[in-house]
Design an enzyme around this catalytic site. Structure first.
Site, PDB file in Angstrom:
ATOM      1  CE1 TYR A 150      -3.404   2.397   1.355  1.00  0.00           C
ATOM      2  CE2 TYR A 150      -1.822   3.225   3.027  1.00  0.00           C
ATOM      3  CZ  TYR A 150      -2.727   3.710   3.008  1.00  0.00           C
ATOM      4  OH  TYR A 150      -3.771   4.562   2.766  1.00  0.00           O
ATOM      5  CG  ASN A 179      -2.737   6.453  12.317  1.00  0.00           C
ATOM      6  OD1 ASN A 179      -1.728   6.434  12.046  1.00  0.00           O
ATOM      7  ND2 ASN A 179      -3.522   4.983  12.525  1.00  0.00           N
ATOM      8  CG  ASP A 218       3.158  -8.810  16.635  1.00  0.00           C
ATOM      9  OD1 ASP A 218       3.261  -9.523  17.152  1.00  0.00           O
ATOM     10  OD2 ASP A 218       3.915  -7.750  15.651  1.00  0.00           O
ATOM     11  CD  GLN A 221       5.265  -1.983  23.912  1.00  0.00           C
ATOM     12  OE1 GLN A 221       5.135  -0.225  24.172  1.00  0.00           O
ATOM     13  NE2 GLN A 221       3.560  -2.691  25.036  1.00  0.00           N
TER      14      GLN A 221
HETATM   15  P1  NAD Z   1     -12.377   4.516   3.565  1.00  0.00           P
HETATM   16  O1  NAD Z   1     -11.995   3.181   2.894  1.00  0.00           O
HETATM   17  O2  NAD Z   1     -13.614   5.002   4.294  1.00  0.00           O
HETATM   18  O3  NAD Z   1     -12.518   5.896   2.256  1.00  0.00           O
HETATM   19  C1  NAD Z   1     -12.368   5.189   0.800  1.00  0.00           C
HETATM   20  C2  NAD Z   1     -13.617   5.564  -0.088  1.00  0.00           C
HETATM   21  O4  NAD Z   1     -13.431   5.297  -1.744  1.00  0.00           O
HETATM   22  C3  NAD Z   1     -15.104   4.836   0.231  1.00  0.00           C
HETATM   23  O5  NAD Z   1     -16.019   5.136   0.539  1.00  0.00           O
HETATM   24  C4  NAD Z   1     -15.268   3.923  -0.565  1.00  0.00           C
HETATM   25  O6  NAD Z   1     -16.527   3.165  -1.276  1.00  0.00           O
HETATM   26  C5  NAD Z   1     -14.288   4.477  -1.840  1.00  0.00           C
HETATM   27  N1  NAD Z   1     -14.071   3.408  -3.197  1.00  0.00           N
HETATM   28  C6  NAD Z   1     -13.201   2.533  -3.335  1.00  0.00           C
HETATM   29  N2  NAD Z   1     -12.658   1.774  -4.674  1.00  0.00           N
HETATM   30  C7  NAD Z   1     -14.061   2.877  -5.496  1.00  0.00           C
HETATM   31  C8  NAD Z   1     -13.683   3.142  -6.835  1.00  0.00           C
HETATM   32  N3  NAD Z   1     -13.617   2.112  -7.380  1.00  0.00           N
HETATM   33  N4  NAD Z   1     -14.515   4.572  -7.048  1.00  0.00           N
HETATM   34  C9  NAD Z   1     -14.965   5.304  -6.176  1.00  0.00           C
HETATM   35  N5  NAD Z   1     -14.933   5.398  -5.507  1.00  0.00           N
HETATM   36  C10 NAD Z   1     -14.030   4.148  -4.495  1.00  0.00           C
HETATM   37  O7  NAD Z   1     -10.399   5.344   3.591  1.00  0.00           O
HETATM   38  P2  NAD Z   1     -10.601   7.274   4.126  1.00  0.00           P
HETATM   39  O8  NAD Z   1     -10.258   6.610   5.346  1.00  0.00           O
HETATM   40  O9  NAD Z   1     -11.286   7.582   4.592  1.00  0.00           O
HETATM   41  O10 NAD Z   1      -9.340   7.610   3.338  1.00  0.00           O
HETATM   42  C11 NAD Z   1      -9.685   8.393   1.686  1.00  0.00           C
HETATM   43  C12 NAD Z   1      -8.348   8.747   1.485  1.00  0.00           C
HETATM   44  O11 NAD Z   1      -7.460   9.051   2.369  1.00  0.00           O
HETATM   45  C13 NAD Z   1      -7.162   7.179   1.246  1.00  0.00           C
HETATM   46  O12 NAD Z   1      -6.994   7.748  -0.550  1.00  0.00           O
HETATM   47  C14 NAD Z   1      -6.654   6.570   2.099  1.00  0.00           C
HETATM   48  O13 NAD Z   1      -5.878   6.136   1.427  1.00  0.00           O
HETATM   49  C15 NAD Z   1      -6.171   8.158   3.069  1.00  0.00           C
HETATM   50  N6  NAD Z   1      -5.412   7.749   3.725  1.00  0.00           N
HETATM   51  C16 NAD Z   1      -6.577   8.159   4.728  1.00  0.00           C
HETATM   52  C17 NAD Z   1      -6.158   7.924   6.833  1.00  0.00           C
HETATM   53  C18 NAD Z   1      -7.037   7.813   7.492  1.00  0.00           C
HETATM   54  O14 NAD Z   1      -6.809   8.141   8.786  1.00  0.00           O
HETATM   55  N7  NAD Z   1      -9.056   8.126   7.624  1.00  0.00           N
HETATM   56  C19 NAD Z   1      -4.879   7.852   6.249  1.00  0.00           C
HETATM   57  C20 NAD Z   1      -4.020   7.881   5.505  1.00  0.00           C
HETATM   58  C21 NAD Z   1      -4.149   8.270   4.178  1.00  0.00           C
HETATM   59  C1  UGA Z   2      -3.442   2.710   8.868  1.00  0.00           C
HETATM   60  C2  UGA Z   2      -3.496   2.104   6.751  1.00  0.00           C
HETATM   61  O1  UGA Z   2      -1.568   2.574   6.571  1.00  0.00           O
HETATM   62  C3  UGA Z   2      -3.975   3.373   6.403  1.00  0.00           C
HETATM   63  O2  UGA Z   2      -5.306   3.439   6.332  1.00  0.00           O
HETATM   64  C4  UGA Z   2      -3.789   4.504   6.175  1.00  0.00           C
HETATM   65  O3  UGA Z   2      -2.784   4.972   5.893  1.00  0.00           O
HETATM   66  C5  UGA Z   2      -3.274   4.864   8.542  1.00  0.00           C
HETATM   67  O4  UGA Z   2      -3.699   3.549   9.221  1.00  0.00           O
HETATM   68  C6  UGA Z   2      -3.573   6.309   9.106  1.00  0.00           C
HETATM   69  O5  UGA Z   2      -4.676   6.567   9.470  1.00  0.00           O
HETATM   70  O6  UGA Z   2      -2.810   7.450   8.859  1.00  0.00           O
HETATM   71  P1  UGA Z   2      -2.286   1.392  10.302  1.00  0.00           P
HETATM   72  O7  UGA Z   2      -2.109   3.117  11.577  1.00  0.00           O
HETATM   73  O8  UGA Z   2      -1.099   0.975  10.701  1.00  0.00           O
HETATM   74  O9  UGA Z   2      -1.880   1.913   8.974  1.00  0.00           O
HETATM   75  O10 UGA Z   2      -3.527   1.238  10.742  1.00  0.00           O
HETATM   76  P2  UGA Z   2      -4.326   0.687  12.077  1.00  0.00           P
HETATM   77  O11 UGA Z   2      -5.239  -0.917  12.006  1.00  0.00           O
HETATM   78  O12 UGA Z   2      -5.166   1.824  12.424  1.00  0.00           O
HETATM   79  O13 UGA Z   2      -3.650   0.340  12.962  1.00  0.00           O
HETATM   80  C7  UGA Z   2      -2.233   1.021  14.036  1.00  0.00           C
HETATM   81  C8  UGA Z   2      -1.559   0.212  14.913  1.00  0.00           C
HETATM   82  O14 UGA Z   2      -2.167   0.055  16.143  1.00  0.00           O
HETATM   83  C9  UGA Z   2      -0.781  -1.080  14.184  1.00  0.00           C
HETATM   84  O15 UGA Z   2       0.140  -0.920  14.938  1.00  0.00           O
HETATM   85  C10 UGA Z   2      -1.701  -2.333  14.195  1.00  0.00           C
HETATM   86  O16 UGA Z   2      -0.684  -3.262  14.340  1.00  0.00           O
HETATM   87  C11 UGA Z   2      -1.870  -2.216  15.674  1.00  0.00           C
HETATM   88  N1  UGA Z   2      -3.880  -2.779  15.803  1.00  0.00           N
HETATM   89  C12 UGA Z   2      -4.439  -2.620  15.223  1.00  0.00           C
HETATM   90  C13 UGA Z   2      -3.575  -3.620  17.253  1.00  0.00           C
HETATM   91  O17 UGA Z   2      -2.667  -3.994  17.964  1.00  0.00           O
HETATM   92  N2  UGA Z   2      -4.896  -4.254  16.891  1.00  0.00           N
HETATM   93  C14 UGA Z   2      -6.083  -3.908  16.399  1.00  0.00           C
HETATM   94  O18 UGA Z   2      -7.273  -4.544  16.811  1.00  0.00           O
HETATM   95  C15 UGA Z   2      -6.001  -3.170  15.158  1.00  0.00           C
END
Ligand code: NAD
Ligand code: UGA
Length: 346
Positions: A150, A179, A218, A221
């Site tokens: 990813y 996050n 894990d 931490q």
């Molecule tokens: P999300 O999964 O809630 O939203 C993604 C949306 O994309 C969904 O509504 C889904 O239906 C839509 N989608 C999937 N396939 C599609 C398609 N073929 N055509 C049109 N739409 C489609 O994710 P989010 O948390 O809202 O993240 C939005 C963006 O921000 C993503 O690019 C993600 O990588 C990035 N991002 C989010 C976080 C976070 O903290 N939420 C962190 C890092 C990066």
């Molecule tokens: C995620 C994904 O990379 C993306 O959705 C996004 O780019 C990013 O978060 C973001 O929100 O900035 P990560 O933070 O690793 O990455 O995803 P989480 O599932 O939120 O996990 C956070 C941490 O919690 C990781 O260390 C994971 O191992 C841990 N975790 C997760 C647990 O210990 N228990 C759980 O049930 C889920």
């Protein structure tokens, strides 16, 4: 301004769509493959939704971009469990399909706000320094650790967007979220499923509500900086409002003051749940091996600390501390459980 959002019915998209629409300053076109979260967020207010699949409806995507002044690209597969279970789907959508949206922006000379990820930075390599957009090395693990697919797909797209800016004058901002947590993040998961379990807040929320142990991968931490969605949306509004300062910039959006280990985050959620939502609950927190939780090929980002000086330079500061972020996010899920399950499943 005419603003078009792809991926508008996701966690960030649905919250952003409401705020942009409420401002009254913009005409907002919302595109996604489904609209459940938009229906939840807008309740009875009208919103301009069109079912658009960026992987199939390429002519329509091009038309929508041509008609817009500003394009947000939020469409992606985002759950780490999916990086392990469906890595090729992750690359297909997050790189190839998003590339179509970006190329339409280049073709029609439209401003783009594209969502990269904090995960692009990868691991810290032992450094304690915060991640700086224009300085920090991007450190990923070996290919067989599929968790990085990813990050790698998103990184290549970041590099292409940068190159489109240099070679073809694309006006863009690359947003790197750290996050985000809050209403409409992922969904409840009644039965835990290795292939598609949600991100950590939603996972722990589901465990509390369905009386399952909170699982620390894990030992929990690794550290994250949890950012309340309202702060994140304010940052996005600031980016929209500063097109010149933010043009051709990569911008971290996060709250460096809200850092916690995952173990401490689990404890905070468990304590908050018992104190404010269910005094009879007795949450159990246990450690689980990443190979059991995600399967083979998982490796973690040990720490993600954003440098946010680009955003503070245009006047943005996060407002919500960690306790408040957890409290408000949990409150939404508890109060809206029935409707969330009805519209999003579990
Ligand atoms: P999300 O999964 O809630 O939203 C993604 C949306 O994309 C969904 O509504 C889904 O239906 C839509 N989608 C999937 N396939 C599609 C398609 N073929 N055509 C049109 N739409 C489609 O994710 P989010 O948390 O809202 O993240 C939005 C963006 O921000 C993503 O690019 C993600 O990588 C990035 N991002 C989010 C976080 C976070 O903290 N939420 C962190 C890092 C990066
Ligand atoms: C995620 C994904 O990379 C993306 O959705 C996004 O780019 C990013 O978060 C973001 O929100 O900035 P990560 O933070 O690793 O990455 O995803 P989480 O599932 O939120 O996990 C956070 C941490 O919690 C990781 O260390 C994971 O191992 C841990 N975790 C997760 C647990 O210990 N228990 C759980 O049930 C889920």
């Amino acid at each position: 301004m005419k603003i078009c959002l792809f991926g508008a019915s996701g966690f960030i998209g649905s919250n952003l769509a409401l705020r942009l629409s409420e401002s009254g300053a913009h005409e907002v076109q919302l595109c996604d493959v489904e609209d459940a979260k938009l229906r939840l967020r807008f309740e009875n207010a009208p919103f301009a939704y069109e079912k658009v699949d960026i992987s199939k409806d390429t002519d329509r995507v091009d038309e929508l971009v041509r008609n817009a002044d500003l394009v947000f690209d939020l469409a992606a597969f985002v759950h780490p469990a999916m990086f392990m279970s469906k890595p090729l789907d992750v690359v297909k959508l997050n790189f190839f399909d998003c590339l179509n949206v970006i190329q339409s922006c280049v073709r029609h000379n439209k401003r783009l706000i594209h969502f990269s990820t904090s995960e692009v930075y990868g691991k810290t390599g032992g450094s304690d320094a915060s991640f700086k957009e224009n300085e920090t090395d991007l450190i990923l693990g070996p290919i067989e650790n599929q968790r990085w697919i990813y990050s790698c797909a998103k990184q290549l797209l970041d590099r292409m967007i940068f190159a489109y800016g240099v070679e073809q004058g694309l006006n863009y901002t690359l947003v790197r979220p750290f996050n985000f947590v809050g209403p409409l993040m992922d969904k409840f998961a009644k039965n835990w499923d290795r292939s598609d379990n949600p991100r950590v807040f939603a996972n722990f929320m589901s465990s509390l509500v369905y009386d399952r142990p909170l699982q620390l991968v894990d030992g929990g931490q690794s550290r994250r900086c949890f950012t309340y969605i309202d702060d994140a949306i304010s940052a996005l509004e600031a980016i929209v409002a500063h097109p010149n300062e933010m043009n051709r910039q990569i911008v971290n959006v996060g709250n460096p003051r809200n850092e916690a280990t995952i173990a401490d985050f689990a404890q905070l959620m468990a304590d908050t749940y018992v104190k404010h939502f269910d005094p009879s609950a007795r949450p159990v927190i246990k450690s689980v091996a990443s190979s059991d939780f995600y399967g083979k090929g998982y490796e973690d980002c040990d720490r993600r600390m954003p440098d946010i000086s680009k955003l503070t330079s245009i006047g943005w500061q996060p407002q919500f501390g960690l306790e408040e972020t957890v409290m408000k996010s949990m409150q939404y899920f508890v109060q809206n459980k029935t409707r969330l399950v009805e519209l999003l499943g579990e």
